[in-house]
Enzyme design. Structure first.
Site, PDB file in Angstrom:
ATOM      1  N   GLY A   1       0.790  -1.231   0.000  1.00  0.00           N
ATOM      2  CA  GLY A   1       0.000   0.000   0.000  1.00  0.00           C
ATOM      3  C   GLY A   1       0.816   1.272   0.000  1.00  0.00           C
TER       4      GLY A   1
ATOM      5  NE  ARG B   1      -0.450   1.985  -6.098  1.00  0.00           N
ATOM      6  CZ  ARG B   1      -1.648   1.995  -6.636  1.00  0.00           C
ATOM      7  NH1 ARG B   1      -1.869   2.676  -7.706  1.00  0.00           N
ATOM      8  NH2 ARG B   1      -2.631   1.327  -6.078  1.00  0.00           N
TER       9      ARG B   1
ATOM     10  NE  ARG C   1      -4.630   2.184 -11.610  1.00  0.00           N
ATOM     11  CZ  ARG C   1      -4.285   2.932 -10.551  1.00  0.00           C
ATOM     12  NH1 ARG C   1      -4.796   2.677  -9.390  1.00  0.00           N
ATOM     13  NH2 ARG C   1      -3.418   3.874 -10.673  1.00  0.00           N
TER      14      ARG C   1
ATOM     15  CE1 TYR D   1      -8.211   2.919  -8.163  1.00  0.00           C
ATOM     16  CE2 TYR D   1      -9.886   1.206  -8.320  1.00  0.00           C
ATOM     17  CZ  TYR D   1      -8.559   1.586  -8.353  1.00  0.00           C
ATOM     18  OH  TYR D   1      -7.591   0.651  -8.570  1.00  0.00           O
TER      19      TYR D   1
ATOM     20  CB  CYS E   1     -19.485   2.472 -26.623  1.00  0.00           C
ATOM     21  SG  CYS E   1     -19.864   0.912 -25.876  1.00  0.00           S
ATOM     22  CD  GLU E   2     -19.599   2.208 -20.784  1.00  0.00           C
ATOM     23  OE1 GLU E   2     -20.448   3.012 -20.355  1.00  0.00           O
ATOM     24  OE2 GLU E   2     -19.795   0.987 -20.904  1.00  0.00           O
TER      25      GLU E   2
ATOM     26  CE1 TYR F   1      -2.532  -3.581  -8.032  1.00  0.00           C
ATOM     27  CE2 TYR F   1      -1.370  -1.539  -7.593  1.00  0.00           C
ATOM     28  CZ  TYR F   1      -1.747  -2.808  -7.213  1.00  0.00           C
ATOM     29  OH  TYR F   1      -1.331  -3.299  -6.009  1.00  0.00           O
TER      30      TYR F   1
HETATM   31  C1  LIG Z   1      -2.396  -8.645   0.034  1.00  0.00           C
HETATM   32  C2  LIG Z   1      -1.764  -7.562  -0.743  1.00  0.00           C
HETATM   33  N1  LIG Z   1      -0.496  -7.220  -0.476  1.00  0.00           N
HETATM   34  C3  LIG Z   1       0.123  -6.224  -1.161  1.00  0.00           C
HETATM   35  C4  LIG Z   1      -0.536  -5.546  -2.167  1.00  0.00           C
HETATM   36  C5  LIG Z   1       0.210  -4.441  -2.882  1.00  0.00           C
HETATM   37  O1  LIG Z   1      -0.392  -3.218  -2.723  1.00  0.00           O
HETATM   38  P1  LIG Z   1       0.284  -1.896  -3.340  1.00  0.00           P
HETATM   39  O2  LIG Z   1       0.505  -2.153  -4.797  1.00  0.00           O
HETATM   40  O3  LIG Z   1      -0.713  -0.827  -3.101  1.00  0.00           O
HETATM   41  O4  LIG Z   1       1.585  -1.700  -2.607  1.00  0.00           O
HETATM   42  C6  LIG Z   1      -1.860  -5.865  -2.478  1.00  0.00           C
HETATM   43  C7  LIG Z   1      -2.586  -5.151  -3.534  1.00  0.00           C
HETATM   44  O5  LIG Z   1      -3.703  -5.413  -3.874  1.00  0.00           O
HETATM   45  C8  LIG Z   1      -2.493  -6.897  -1.745  1.00  0.00           C
HETATM   46  O6  LIG Z   1      -3.752  -7.244  -1.988  1.00  0.00           O
END
Ligand SMILES: Cc1ncc(COP(=O)(O)O)c(C=O)c1O
Length: 325
Positions: free
Chosen positions: A142, A187, A223, A227, A254-255, A284
């Site tokens: 995250g 990410r 994405r 969101y 077509c949106e 992603y």
């Molecule tokens: C269990 C788990 N770990 C790690 C990640 C990696 O998240 P990020 O790419 O936001 O660092 C994800 C992303 O969906 C996840 O589901």
């Protein structure tokens, strides 16, 4: 590690056959299945994904640390504790630790520190109840990155320093040994490594707005439409001296919601045939790309040291037909 809120029997069998390190249990129905699949003499390390009850992340749809979403087992309602007790009753399964993943695009260290406290709190209660001392703690990923100039990113050095300190302090207070800390950056590693390239197909004025339509869109990057993620496309391949203008970069699907960048700043003389580059497209994008409107997924090209190599070919109607036929 095998993750997922809905692992198919085939996922499990493949993971076991390949000698997966840990299966991260996400629901009670996943406890008996691996135990049965490995047989009475088998052995498999598992973790339990718990919901620590923390709201963090760049958008409601990518927050996974709260009780109102589909991932993990809740500490608050006791389902996590119940699953753990059941795992302890399966001799083939070795519970190595707890797992949580708060969400994506988190730009502050604070939620991770709260997570450490909550996870150690649960580890301490498990020690008291079951005499269990868990050797591992996984805090998921995250780690937020900037998609546009000036955006905030998570300070990874501060995260490393503060999480380790918080963990050491929480464990000392609970009289627990400090577990091996695991993180799962996604990410933050892959995102900046990729650039998405689009060809401009049409430019038109509608009222006050300028729409720039490109040869991709929500099929290769859903994405912004899902969101509201915002990107900063740039003109590449030619130098323009035209003044910058605010434009809306849209896809070809077509949106009306098929947006790539709602308020991009690009040269006012943008025209069909121009190339746009969207930085931070390494995570992603391709993994979320779909056959929306049967437009077909774009190719992937590796570039380095002046060389280019095709990694994945462009998907065509023909290759899709061959794949499903
Ligand atoms: C269990 C788990 N770990 C790690 C990640 C990696 O998240 P990020 O790419 O936001 O660092 C994800 C992303 O969906 C996840 O589901």
């Amino acid at each position: 590690m095998l993750h997922g809120n809905a692992k198919s029997p085939r996922d499990l069998d493949t993971a076991l056959r390949l000698g997966v390190g840990r299966i991260v249990i996400d629901s009670p129905s996943e406890i008996a299945r691996p135990a049965a699949a490995i047989g009475p003499d088998g052995h498999q390390k598992v973790m339990v994904r718990v919901i620590p009850g923390i709201s963090a992340g760049g958008h409601e749809k990518i927050r996974t640390g709260t009780d109102d979403q589909k991932f993990g087992l809740s500490i608050a309602d006791g389902y996590a504790q119940h699953a753990i007790a059941r795992i302890l009753g399966q001799p083939q399964l070795e519970l190595t630790g707890l797992h949580c993943h708060l969400g994506s695009q988190i730009t502050s260290v604070k939620p991770y520190l709260v997570a450490v406290r909550r996870m150690v709190g649960l580890m301490s209660r498990l020690r008291d109840q079951h005499g269990l001392v868990l050797p591992e703690l996984d805090l998921g990923g995250g780690h937020g990155i900037a998609c546009r100039p000036g955006e905030r990113a998570l300070d990874l050095m501060a995260l490393a320093r503060k999480v380790r300190t918080e963990l050491a302090e929480a464990c000392a207070t609970a009289d627990l040994p400090v577990p091996r800390l695991i993180i799962e950056p996604g990410r933050a590693i892959a995102g900046p490594a990729g650039i998405a390239l689009y060809r401009v197909l049409a430019v038109k004025h509608t009222g006050d707005r300028v729409f720039v339509a490109v040869d991709g869109g929500m099929s290769d990057n859903p994405r912004p439409a899902l969101y509201g993620v915002r990107y900063a496309p740039r003109l590449i391949g030619r130098h323009s001296t035209a003044a910058p203008a605010r434009v809306t970069v849209v896809g070809r699907h077509c949106e009306a919601g098929d947006l790539l960048a709602a308020d991009a700043e690009l040269p006012a003389d943008l025209r069909p045939g121009d190339l746009l580059a969207v930085p931070v497209a390494g995570a992603y994008h391709l993994s979320m790309a779909s056959g929306y409107n049967l437009v077909g997924r774009p190719p992937v090209v590796a570039v380095g040291d002046g060389l280019a190599r095709l990694l994945v070919g462009r998907e065509s109607r023909f290759s899709y037909g061959a794949a499903v036929g």
